[in-house]
Scaffold this motif. Structure first.
Motif, PDB file in Angstrom:
ATOM      1  N   GLN A 162       8.734  14.779  28.028  1.00  0.00           N
ATOM      2  CA  GLN A 162       9.852  14.777  28.956  1.00  0.00           C
ATOM      3  C   GLN A 162      11.123  15.158  28.207  1.00  0.00           C
ATOM      4  OE1 GLN A 162       9.834  14.185  32.368  1.00  0.00           O
ATOM      5  NE2 GLN A 162       7.609  14.312  32.103  1.00  0.00           N
ATOM      6  N   LEU A 163      12.011  15.841  28.884  1.00  0.00           N
ATOM      7  CA  LEU A 163      13.310  16.192  28.316  1.00  0.00           C
ATOM      8  C   LEU A 163      14.409  15.458  29.078  1.00  0.00           C
ATOM      9  CD1 LEU A 163      12.963  20.083  27.956  1.00  0.00           C
ATOM     10  CD2 LEU A 163      12.689  18.373  26.160  1.00  0.00           C
ATOM     11  N   PRO A 164      15.554  15.230  28.448  1.00  0.00           N
ATOM     12  CA  PRO A 164      16.696  14.653  29.170  1.00  0.00           C
ATOM     13  C   PRO A 164      17.341  15.722  30.056  1.00  0.00           C
ATOM     14  CG  PRO A 164      17.317  15.122  26.903  1.00  0.00           C
ATOM     15  CD  PRO A 164      15.846  15.411  27.006  1.00  0.00           C
ATOM     16  N   ASP A 165      16.637  16.064  31.140  1.00  0.00           N
ATOM     17  CA  ASP A 165      17.023  17.218  31.953  1.00  0.00           C
ATOM     18  C   ASP A 165      18.444  17.129  32.498  1.00  0.00           C
ATOM     19  OD1 ASP A 165      14.531  18.659  31.775  1.00  0.00           O
ATOM     20  OD2 ASP A 165      13.669  17.120  33.042  1.00  0.00           O
ATOM     21  N   GLU A 166      18.822  15.972  33.007  1.00  0.00           N
ATOM     22  CA  GLU A 166      20.168  15.831  33.589  1.00  0.00           C
ATOM     23  C   GLU A 166      21.236  16.078  32.535  1.00  0.00           C
ATOM     24  OE1 GLU A 166      22.925  12.523  35.932  1.00  0.00           O
ATOM     25  OE2 GLU A 166      20.782  12.157  35.656  1.00  0.00           O
ATOM     26  N   PHE A 167      21.036  15.487  31.341  1.00  0.00           N
ATOM     27  CA  PHE A 167      21.990  15.711  30.249  1.00  0.00           C
ATOM     28  C   PHE A 167      22.037  17.174  29.857  1.00  0.00           C
ATOM     29  CE2 PHE A 167      22.615  16.517  25.748  1.00  0.00           C
ATOM     30  CZ  PHE A 167      23.887  16.016  25.548  1.00  0.00           C
ATOM     31  N   LEU A 168      20.865  17.820  29.729  1.00  0.00           N
ATOM     32  CA  LEU A 168      20.820  19.215  29.283  1.00  0.00           C
ATOM     33  C   LEU A 168      21.497  20.144  30.284  1.00  0.00           C
ATOM     34  CD1 LEU A 168      17.209  19.336  27.802  1.00  0.00           C
ATOM     35  CD2 LEU A 168      19.353  19.523  26.525  1.00  0.00           C
ATOM     36  N   ARG A 169      21.322  19.868  31.574  1.00  0.00           N
ATOM     37  CA  ARG A 169      22.012  20.690  32.577  1.00  0.00           C
ATOM     38  C   ARG A 169      23.527  20.538  32.430  1.00  0.00           C
ATOM     39  NH1 ARG A 169      17.464  18.961  35.785  1.00  0.00           N
ATOM     40  NH2 ARG A 169      16.250  20.780  36.508  1.00  0.00           N
ATOM     41  N   LYS A 170      23.947  19.312  32.208  1.00  0.00           N
ATOM     42  CA  LYS A 170      25.382  19.055  32.038  1.00  0.00           C
ATOM     43  C   LYS A 170      25.899  19.744  30.768  1.00  0.00           C
ATOM     44  CE  LYS A 170      26.596  14.841  32.929  1.00  0.00           C
ATOM     45  NZ  LYS A 170      26.878  13.388  32.804  1.00  0.00           N
ATOM     46  N   TRP A 171      25.101  19.682  29.706  1.00  0.00           N
ATOM     47  CA  TRP A 171      25.502  20.308  28.436  1.00  0.00           C
ATOM     48  C   TRP A 171      25.582  21.830  28.579  1.00  0.00           C
ATOM     49  CZ3 TRP A 171      22.091  23.291  25.199  1.00  0.00           C
ATOM     50  CH2 TRP A 171      22.687  23.700  24.012  1.00  0.00           C
ATOM     51  N   LEU A 172      24.615  22.436  29.273  1.00  0.00           N
ATOM     52  CA  LEU A 172      24.633  23.887  29.486  1.00  0.00           C
ATOM     53  C   LEU A 172      25.873  24.317  30.264  1.00  0.00           C
ATOM     54  CD1 LEU A 172      20.862  24.508  30.309  1.00  0.00           C
ATOM     55  CD2 LEU A 172      22.100  25.402  28.330  1.00  0.00           C
ATOM     56  N   LYS A 173      26.244  23.535  31.260  1.00  0.00           N
ATOM     57  CA  LYS A 173      27.450  23.843  32.034  1.00  0.00           C
ATOM     58  C   LYS A 173      28.701  23.690  31.177  1.00  0.00           C
ATOM     59  CE  LYS A 173      28.202  24.121  36.096  1.00  0.00           C
ATOM     60  NZ  LYS A 173      28.577  25.291  36.939  1.00  0.00           N
ATOM     61  N   ALA A 174      28.726  22.655  30.341  1.00  0.00           N
ATOM     62  CA  ALA A 174      29.903  22.390  29.515  1.00  0.00           C
ATOM     63  C   ALA A 174      30.108  23.454  28.446  1.00  0.00           C
ATOM     64  CB  ALA A 174      29.776  21.014  28.854  1.00  0.00           C
ATOM     65  N   THR A 175      29.010  24.040  27.962  1.00  0.00           N
ATOM     66  CA  THR A 175      29.121  25.018  26.876  1.00  0.00           C
ATOM     67  C   THR A 175      29.074  26.463  27.364  1.00  0.00           C
ATOM     68  OG1 THR A 175      26.720  24.797  26.527  1.00  0.00           O
ATOM     69  CG2 THR A 175      28.173  23.471  25.133  1.00  0.00           C
ATOM     70  N   ASN A 176      28.875  26.655  28.670  1.00  0.00           N
ATOM     71  CA  ASN A 176      28.885  27.995  29.261  1.00  0.00           C
ATOM     72  C   ASN A 176      29.749  27.959  30.517  1.00  0.00           C
ATOM     73  OD1 ASN A 176      26.509  29.575  27.744  1.00  0.00           O
ATOM     74  ND2 ASN A 176      25.861  27.464  28.093  1.00  0.00           N
ATOM     75  N   GLU A 177      31.040  28.142  30.340  1.00  0.00           N
ATOM     76  CA  GLU A 177      31.989  27.969  31.442  1.00  0.00           C
ATOM     77  C   GLU A 177      31.704  28.892  32.619  1.00  0.00           C
ATOM     78  OE1 GLU A 177      35.895  28.395  29.892  1.00  0.00           O
ATOM     79  OE2 GLU A 177      35.802  26.570  28.677  1.00  0.00           O
ATOM     80  N   LYS A 178      31.156  30.078  32.339  1.00  0.00           N
ATOM     81  CA  LYS A 178      30.918  31.052  33.404  1.00  0.00           C
ATOM     82  C   LYS A 178      29.566  30.850  34.094  1.00  0.00           C
ATOM     83  CE  LYS A 178      33.833  34.628  31.299  1.00  0.00           C
ATOM     84  NZ  LYS A 178      33.886  36.018  30.764  1.00  0.00           N
TER      85      LYS A 178
END
Length: 448
Positions: free
Chosen positions: A318-334
């Motif tokens: 299992q991955l921390p999916d919710e965190f990873l989605r949030k991290w991807l959004k935070a590091t890719n503004e566009k």
């Protein structure tokens, strides 16, 4: 300074950092003194600005900078020292941010969300069986390759009548529903390639065409709704091509045919160098060797994909999916929500395989050394240069290009990951059982 970790579950945690005045004051004082030495302000001699004046002007910004530096330095050190394996980077908890006075008396408290790497349990044994394909060139594939090579070195002719494989150089005009030329419609002068026409009935109507013939063409049907091919023919965008519904009037201006090069010594020398090949049988043998070398690479890629697929599917994590989605959004503004939703599954699959790779590297003490990275980078650059010139670069010059190439961090990381992947697959292949199977290219292509 006090750093603590609060575990939310097996995949998520919060790291809290408290920074008291006694932690940051010495750093801030040092930074103020350094700024005073460098300051060049009206009314003061350079380097003689009082520290108190600097503090009044820049004290808050210097404090903010030093606090940020301390956070960046210490959260990473804490995670390393405590062997906390994370995915992505720590994210500040916005809802926990507090208002500070920034007057030098605050005790700062910050909280960061972290995604924890899951445990990876992978079992690779000799009981795992995979097929190693030996792909051979059947006569049809070999003949097709030889024809393409001969045409690439052949000459252009203009026969009176078009045959299959010819190109009709023509004017094209979009038609209205009544068959007349549509006013303001799409017009173009382009090449109608008969080898790309997938509809047999339309292909039959093009064969036998002559200069000045007029043909009605349904481009969508002719090219099997291939937007890229239609766009190139009509000189429009792929999006416009996909929307085309009309038929077109094709007025043939010329018939072009690429004649195959003669199988003579001049042709052989152009391809392979003087005297390497001297007859048709040697030419055929050489081409067979070359394409089977390419097939070997294709077979290796399939084996790697089979290994990747099987171990990815059987290794549950299992991955921390919710965190990873949030991290991807935070590091890719566009990055839009739609793009995130569409691409997340592929991101997660690649991340899982990276974790599997890292586990194999760690458990088997696989070393990735700089010399491996250097040699791989050198091979890649050599291959690129040979695309433009068959003459190899001198070894010292190629080595210098490689050194310069690896000055870029992104290049180093990319080649490092390539070397790691190759070493992991080599290790897996040394453990599993490989069953060799000879197969023709046509049959092999059906497997993909």
């Amino acid at each position: 300074m006090n750093i603590t970790q609060e575990k939310i579950d097996d995949l998520n945690a919060v790291v809290k950092i408290a920074i008291a005045p006694e932690d940051y004051t010495p750093r801030v004082d040092k930074a103020l003194k350094e700024q005073a030495k460098k300051a060049n302000l009206p009314g003061f001699r350079k380097g003689m600005v009082p520290v108190g004046h600097i503090k009044r002007m820049y004290g808050k910004s210097i404090l903010v900078e030093e606090i940020n530096n301390m956070l960046n330095e210490n959260i990473g050190k804490y995670l390393t020292d405590n062997n906390v394996e994370i995915l992505g980077q720590p994210l500040p908890k916005v809802e926990d941010e507090k208002d500070f006075n920034w007057d030098g008396n605050d005790t700062f408290e910050f909280a960061y969300e972290i995604g924890l790497a899951p445990a990876v349990d992978i079992d690779i044994t000799s009981k795992d069986k995979f097929t190693q394909y030996n792909v051979t060139a059947d006569e049809e594939t070999l003949a097709e390759r030889i024809t393409n090579i001969r045409k690439s070195y052949g000459k252009m002719t203009n026969p009176d009548v078009a045959a299959e494989g010819d190109v009709l150089y023509a004017d094209l005009a979009e038609l209205a529903e009544d068959g007349s030329v549509l006013e303001g419609g799409i017009t173009s002068t382009g090449s109608v390639r008969t080898d790309l026409v997938s509809d047999k009935k339309i292909l039959k109507s093009l064969i036998g065409a002559k200069k000045d013939d007029v043909i009605e063409l349904d481009v969508q049907k002719a090219y099997g709704n291939d937007a890229a091919a239609i766009a190139k023919l009509l000189n429009i965008t792929d999006e416009q091509a996909a929307a085309v519904k009309s038929k077109f009037k094709v007025t043939v201006k010329n018939v072009n045919r690429l004649e195959e090069a003669d199988l003579n010594q001049e042709f052989f020398d152009k391809l392979f160098g003087a005297g390497v090949v001297t007859d048709e049988e040697g030419f055929k043998t050489k081409i067979k060797e070359e394409i089977e070398a390419m097939f070997k690479q294709d077979a290796e890629r399939k084996l790697q994909n089979d290994i990747y697929t099987q171990y990815s599917e059987q290794t549950k994590m299992q991955l921390p999916d919710e965190f990873l989605r949030k991290w991807l959004k935070a590091t890719n503004e566009k990055l839009s929500d739609a793009e995130l939703a569409e691409g997340y599954n592929d991101f997660a699959k690649n991340l899982k395989w990276t974790l599997i790779e890292n586990k194999i590297v760690k458990d088997n003490d696989i070393k990735i050394e700089y010399k491996d990275v250097f040699e791989t980078a050198k091979q890649r650059l050599d291959a690129q240069f040979r695309m433009y010139s068959p003459q190899a670069l001198p070894e010292d010059q190629l080595a210098q290009y490689t050194t310069n190439f690896l000055q870029e961090k992104d290049n180093v990381n990319r080649i490092f990951e390539e070397v790691k992947a190759a070493k992991v697959f080599d290790h897996i292949k040394s453990v599993i059982t490989l069953n060799d199977k000879e197969i023709t290219f046509k049959k092999f292509a059906e497997l993909n």
